[in-house]
Design a protein around this motif. Structure first.
Motif, PDB file in Angstrom:
ATOM      1  N   VAL A 160       0.844  -1.196   0.000  1.00 11.77           N
ATOM      2  CA  VAL A 160       0.000   0.000   0.000  1.00 11.77           C
ATOM      3  C   VAL A 160       0.878   1.245   0.000  1.00 11.77           C
ATOM      4  O   VAL A 160       1.655   1.456   0.944  1.00 11.77           O
ATOM      5  N   PRO A 161       0.796   2.088  -1.029  1.00  5.08           N
ATOM      6  CA  PRO A 161       1.538   3.355  -1.000  1.00  5.08           C
ATOM      7  C   PRO A 161       1.044   4.239   0.143  1.00  5.08           C
ATOM      8  O   PRO A 161      -0.169   4.365   0.363  1.00  5.08           O
ATOM      9  N   VAL A 162       1.968   4.819   0.893  1.00  2.00           N
ATOM     10  CA  VAL A 162       1.626   5.719   1.990  1.00  2.00           C
ATOM     11  C   VAL A 162       1.901   7.148   1.534  1.00  2.00           C
ATOM     12  O   VAL A 162       3.046   7.537   1.335  1.00  2.00           O
ATOM     13  N   HIS A 163       0.850   7.919   1.372  1.00  2.00           N
ATOM     14  CA  HIS A 163       1.002   9.314   0.968  1.00  2.00           C
ATOM     15  C   HIS A 163       1.174  10.237   2.169  1.00  2.00           C
ATOM     16  O   HIS A 163       1.782  11.292   2.059  1.00  2.00           O
ATOM     17  N   HIS A 164       0.600   9.826   3.304  1.00  2.00           N
ATOM     18  CA  HIS A 164       0.724  10.644   4.513  1.00  2.00           C
ATOM     19  C   HIS A 164       0.413   9.763   5.712  1.00  2.00           C
ATOM     20  O   HIS A 164      -0.557   8.997   5.690  1.00  2.00           O
ATOM     21  N   TRP A 165       1.253   9.853   6.745  1.00  2.00           N
ATOM     22  CA  TRP A 165       1.009   9.113   7.989  1.00  2.00           C
ATOM     23  C   TRP A 165       0.661  10.124   9.071  1.00  2.00           C
ATOM     24  O   TRP A 165       1.441  11.013   9.379  1.00  2.00           O
ATOM     25  N   SER A 166      -0.524   9.990   9.624  1.00  2.00           N
ATOM     26  CA  SER A 166      -1.068  11.007  10.520  1.00  2.00           C
ATOM     27  C   SER A 166      -0.906  10.614  11.982  1.00  2.00           C
ATOM     28  O   SER A 166      -1.124   9.456  12.353  1.00  2.00           O
ATOM     29  N   ALA A 167      -0.577  11.592  12.812  1.00  2.00           N
ATOM     30  CA  ALA A 167      -0.470  11.345  14.251  1.00  2.00           C
ATOM     31  C   ALA A 167      -1.820  11.015  14.869  1.00  2.00           C
ATOM     32  O   ALA A 167      -1.894  10.382  15.915  1.00  2.00           O
ATOM     33  N   CYS A 168      -2.911  11.445  14.233  1.00  2.00           N
ATOM     34  CA  CYS A 168      -4.243  11.178  14.785  1.00  2.00           C
ATOM     35  C   CYS A 168      -4.968  10.069  14.027  1.00  2.00           C
ATOM     36  O   CYS A 168      -6.158   9.851  14.251  1.00  2.00           O
ATOM     37  N   GLY A 169      -4.277   9.371  13.144  1.00  2.00           N
ATOM     38  CA  GLY A 169      -4.864   8.216  12.480  1.00  2.00           C
ATOM     39  C   GLY A 169      -5.493   8.482  11.130  1.00  2.00           C
ATOM     40  O   GLY A 169      -5.943   7.545  10.465  1.00  2.00           O
ATOM     41  N   TRP A 170      -5.525   9.750  10.692  1.00  2.00           N
ATOM     42  CA  TRP A 170      -6.130  10.057   9.399  1.00  2.00           C
ATOM     43  C   TRP A 170      -5.059   9.921   8.313  1.00  2.00           C
ATOM     44  O   TRP A 170      -4.679  10.876   7.650  1.00  2.00           O
ATOM     45  N   HIS A 171      -4.582   8.690   8.147  1.00  2.00           N
ATOM     46  CA  HIS A 171      -3.550   8.415   7.150  1.00  2.00           C
ATOM     47  C   HIS A 171      -4.146   8.529   5.749  1.00  2.00           C
ATOM     48  O   HIS A 171      -5.350   8.356   5.545  1.00  2.00           O
ATOM     49  N   ARG A 172      -3.284   8.795   4.787  1.00  2.00           N
ATOM     50  CA  ARG A 172      -3.693   8.809   3.386  1.00  2.00           C
ATOM     51  C   ARG A 172      -2.906   7.737   2.642  1.00  2.00           C
ATOM     52  O   ARG A 172      -1.682   7.668   2.726  1.00  2.00           O
ATOM     53  N   PHE A 173      -3.648   6.906   1.921  1.00  2.00           N
ATOM     54  CA  PHE A 173      -3.051   5.775   1.226  1.00  2.00           C
ATOM     55  C   PHE A 173      -3.364   5.827  -0.263  1.00  2.00           C
ATOM     56  O   PHE A 173      -4.378   6.397  -0.686  1.00  2.00           O
ATOM     57  N   GLY A 174      -2.494   5.184  -1.032  1.00  2.00           N
ATOM     58  CA  GLY A 174      -2.761   4.970  -2.443  1.00  2.00           C
ATOM     59  C   GLY A 174      -3.478   3.644  -2.645  1.00  2.00           C
ATOM     60  O   GLY A 174      -3.872   2.966  -1.695  1.00  2.00           O
ATOM     61  N   THR A 175      -3.624   3.255  -3.899  1.00  2.00           N
ATOM     62  CA  THR A 175      -4.335   2.019  -4.225  1.00  2.00           C
ATOM     63  C   THR A 175      -3.513   0.805  -3.807  1.00  2.00           C
ATOM     64  O   THR A 175      -2.349   0.671  -4.201  1.00  2.00           O
ATOM     65  N   PRO A 176      -4.074  -0.105  -3.009  1.00  2.00           N
ATOM     66  CA  PRO A 176      -3.323  -1.295  -2.606  1.00  2.00           C
ATOM     67  C   PRO A 176      -3.110  -2.245  -3.779  1.00  2.00           C
ATOM     68  O   PRO A 176      -3.946  -2.340  -4.686  1.00  2.00           O
ATOM     69  N   VAL A 177      -1.991  -2.931  -3.735  1.00  2.00           N
ATOM     70  CA  VAL A 177      -1.628  -3.888  -4.784  1.00  2.00           C
ATOM     71  C   VAL A 177      -1.438  -5.251  -4.136  1.00  2.00           C
ATOM     72  O   VAL A 177      -0.781  -5.367  -3.089  1.00  2.00           O
ATOM     73  N   LEU A 178      -1.989  -6.274  -4.744  1.00  2.00           N
ATOM     74  CA  LEU A 178      -1.843  -7.635  -4.242  1.00  2.00           C
ATOM     75  C   LEU A 178      -0.514  -8.201  -4.724  1.00  2.00           C
ATOM     76  O   LEU A 178      -0.252  -8.274  -5.936  1.00  2.00           O
ATOM     77  N   VAL A 179       0.333  -8.560  -3.789  1.00  2.00           N
ATOM     78  CA  VAL A 179       1.652  -9.090  -4.133  1.00  2.00           C
ATOM     79  C   VAL A 179       1.488 -10.390  -4.924  1.00  2.00           C
ATOM     80  O   VAL A 179       0.727 -11.280  -4.539  1.00  2.00           O
ATOM     81  N   GLY A 180       2.189 -10.474  -6.047  1.00  2.00           N
ATOM     82  CA  GLY A 180       2.137 -11.671  -6.874  1.00  2.00           C
ATOM     83  C   GLY A 180       1.077 -11.639  -7.942  1.00  2.00           C
ATOM     84  O   GLY A 180       1.026 -12.538  -8.793  1.00  2.00           O
ATOM     85  N   ALA A 181       0.213 -10.616  -7.940  1.00  2.00           N
ATOM     86  CA  ALA A 181      -0.825 -10.524  -8.968  1.00  2.00           C
ATOM     87  C   ALA A 181      -0.210 -10.038 -10.273  1.00  2.00           C
ATOM     88  O   ALA A 181       0.797  -9.312 -10.267  1.00  2.00           O
ATOM     89  N   PRO A 182      -0.759 -10.424 -11.421  1.00  2.00           N
ATOM     90  CA  PRO A 182      -0.235  -9.931 -12.701  1.00  2.00           C
ATOM     91  C   PRO A 182      -0.260  -8.407 -12.754  1.00  2.00           C
ATOM     92  O   PRO A 182      -1.135  -7.765 -12.163  1.00  2.00           O
ATOM     93  N   GLU A 183       0.690  -7.833 -13.452  1.00  2.00           N
ATOM     94  CA  GLU A 183       0.779  -6.375 -13.513  1.00  2.00           C
ATOM     95  C   GLU A 183      -0.450  -5.745 -14.146  1.00  2.00           C
ATOM     96  O   GLU A 183      -0.791  -4.600 -13.840  1.00  2.00           O
ATOM     97  N   ASP A 184      -1.110  -6.474 -15.042  1.00  2.00           N
ATOM     98  CA  ASP A 184      -2.274  -5.900 -15.710  1.00  2.00           C
ATOM     99  C   ASP A 184      -3.588  -6.280 -15.016  1.00  2.00           C
ATOM    100  O   ASP A 184      -4.668  -6.078 -15.570  1.00  2.00           O
ATOM    101  N   SER A 185      -3.498  -6.823 -13.798  1.00  2.00           N
ATOM    102  CA  SER A 185      -4.723  -7.176 -13.074  1.00  2.00           C
ATOM    103  C   SER A 185      -5.405  -5.904 -12.567  1.00  2.00           C
ATOM    104  O   SER A 185      -4.745  -4.886 -12.335  1.00  2.00           O
ATOM    105  N   PRO A 186      -6.719  -5.933 -12.388  1.00  2.00           N
ATOM    106  CA  PRO A 186      -7.419  -4.737 -11.903  1.00  2.00           C
ATOM    107  C   PRO A 186      -6.983  -4.399 -10.486  1.00  2.00           C
ATOM    108  O   PRO A 186      -6.514  -5.270  -9.740  1.00  2.00           O
ATOM    109  N   PRO A 187      -7.126  -3.141 -10.086  1.00  2.00           N
ATOM    110  CA  PRO A 187      -6.727  -2.757  -8.732  1.00  2.00           C
ATOM    111  C   PRO A 187      -7.593  -3.442  -7.681  1.00  2.00           C
ATOM    112  O   PRO A 187      -8.696  -3.924  -7.975  1.00  2.00           O
ATOM    113  N   VAL A 188      -7.082  -3.484  -6.474  1.00  2.00           N
ATOM    114  CA  VAL A 188      -7.839  -4.064  -5.359  1.00  2.00           C
ATOM    115  C   VAL A 188      -8.880  -3.040  -4.925  1.00  2.00           C
ATOM    116  O   VAL A 188      -8.553  -2.029  -4.295  1.00  2.00           O
ATOM    117  N   ASP A 189     -10.128  -3.281  -5.290  1.00  2.00           N
ATOM    118  CA  ASP A 189     -11.187  -2.337  -4.937  1.00  2.00           C
ATOM    119  C   ASP A 189     -11.592  -2.530  -3.480  1.00  2.00           C
ATOM    120  O   ASP A 189     -11.146  -3.462  -2.794  1.00  2.00           O
TER     121      ASP A 189
END
Length: 425
Positions: free
Chosen positions: A96-125
């Motif tokens: 999971v890309p971390v765009h911001h880590w918050s001291a109060c828990g309001w972290h911001r994340f990018g789209t999670p990727v399943l390790v081992g999945a094909p590169e052209d697989s759809p994102p993890v919704d």
């Protein structure tokens, strides 16, 4: 004034004060506290601003789930800009890309990727993410029971995503506040994404599309209340509402809110209900018996429109002296929102306690602090003398006049997820 209710569905509000001290910011170049190992990039496009409302809604839901997982598992901040979540039950992991880590828990994340999945697989919704995390939680709890149903949670995530997409579509098409809208109401209608640390902040199972248009604050809904008339023999009520030093009975307050045009059978007391609740309880055996015996009368929809606040079941009218906290037997974020007997009593007890001098003492120390009061209630008793679930109303003091600069704190910091108008507040 800052106000907060002791009830779970009430929000805190800020009222601007001309004598309030300005916020003190660090001088330019001065060192400030380091709150996070990750800082949000000013150049990265916020995924909540994606032009497709469905994609933005799914992004918001996935971020909520990840924040909940981090909080519940005690996951620390990663050393770099990627969080790895092991999925031992599935033999893989999430990156999971971390765009911001918050001291109060309001972290911001990018789209999670399943390790081992094909590169052209759809994102993890969000729905897939919910299923993976539920599976992992159950695997990690081997030998221990977990509350709730995994399939139920995944279903509520899907419902929340769908509704959020509808809200974003509507608000992006018409983002401007309608003229004449009270600031308090505008703030209550601004929580498009809901609580950032709830897995299903906008799930409302069973609410149809037509109902959502009228009953959702995010869609700026409004509706007249549904009124019943109750015989005093089946009515339970209490009031600590005072005017000029004298207590005003809850029955009298209800009559005022019903208005002079309400046509009541002689000797009865009006009881306001949420329209959906009126439909839901009409055919319950205990309620049907009260109607059959002539102890309840259905007056139908009546009076001016009321506006749902962020909790859905508390309704507001700018010109009314009271708000109404109504029962709503709808699963909102997973729980039915019907007033419990102890909740009805507790509001009046708290108001009486504050009037003994406690309220004066804290206002002398903190002049800008108060809580919204629930000083009166009405409910219907069934044939067995016990309260009928869902046939009740809490009468809440309305301290917010149309011109007051009163803002819901949650709305003040809530993202505005539409392209070109991003940011908070």
């Amino acid at each position: 004034m800052t106000s907060a209710s002791g009830t779970p569905d009430a929000g805190a509000h800020l009222r601007s004060r001309p004598d309030a001290a300005p916020a003190v910011l660090p001088a330019q170049g001065a060192a400030g506290p380091r709150l996070s190992p990750h800082r949000p990039s000013c150049h990265r496009r916020d995924p909540l601003d994606h032009p497709d409302p469905g994609t933005a809604a799914d992004t918001a839901a996935a971020e909520n789930l990840l924040r909940c997982w981090v909080r519940e598992t005690g996951t620390p901040a990663p050393a770099g800009d990627t969080l790895r979540i092991p999925l031992t039950a599935c033999g893989t992991a999430l990156r999971v890309p971390v765009h911001h880590w918050s001291a109060c828990g309001w972290h911001r994340f990018g789209t999670p990727v399943l390790v081992g999945a094909p590169e052209d697989s759809p994102p993890v919704d969000a729905v897939t993410l919910a299923a993976l995390l539920v599976r992992e939680a159950r695997y990690g709890a081997r030998g221990r029971s977990l509350p709730g149903d995994g399939a139920d949670l995944v279903g509520r995530v899907a419902d929340s995503v769908r509704r959020t997409a509808v809200f974003l579509t509507a608000r992006r098409a018409d983002p401007e506040t309608p003229p004449g809208t009270a600031r308090f109401l505008d703030g209550e209608q601004s929580l498009l994404l809901g609580h950032p640390l709830h897995p299903t902040p906008k799930s409302r199972e069973g609410l149809s599309g037509a109902e959502a248009g009228a009953y959702s604050p995010e869609l700026r809904g409004a509706f007249p209340l549904h009124w019943l008339a109750a015989d005093p023999s089946v009515l339970a009520a209490d009031s600590a509402w005072t005017e000029r030093g004298r207590t005003v009975p809850a029955e009298r307050l209800a009559e005022r809110l019903a208005g002079p045009d309400a046509v009541l059978p002689e000797g009865t007391v009006p009881l306001p209900l949420h329209p959906r609740q009126a439909h839901a309880v009409r055919h319950l055996p205990a309620v049907a018996e009260l109607f059959d015996r002539g102890l309840l009368h259905d007056l139908g929809a009546h009076g001016p429109v009321w506006h749902p606040t962020s909790s859905l079941r508390t309704v507001y009218r700018p010109d009314a002296p009271a708000m109404l906290k109504l029962s709503l037997g709808l699963r909102i974020t997973g729980s039915r929102r019907e007033n419990l007997p102890e909740e009805l009593r507790r509001g009046v007890e708290v108001h009486r306690l504050l009037r003994t001098g406690l309220g004066e003492r804290w206002r002398s120390a903190h002049p800008s602090f108060d809580i919204v009061r629930d000083p009166a209630w009405l409910a219907v008793r069934g044939p067995d003398g016990e309260p009928v679930p869902g046939l009740d109303a809490v009468i809440r003091h309305n301290p917010f006049r149309p011109g007051d600069d009163a803002v819901c704190v949650a709305g003040l910091v809530s993202p505005r997820p539409w392209p070109g108008r991003g940011g908070r507040g």
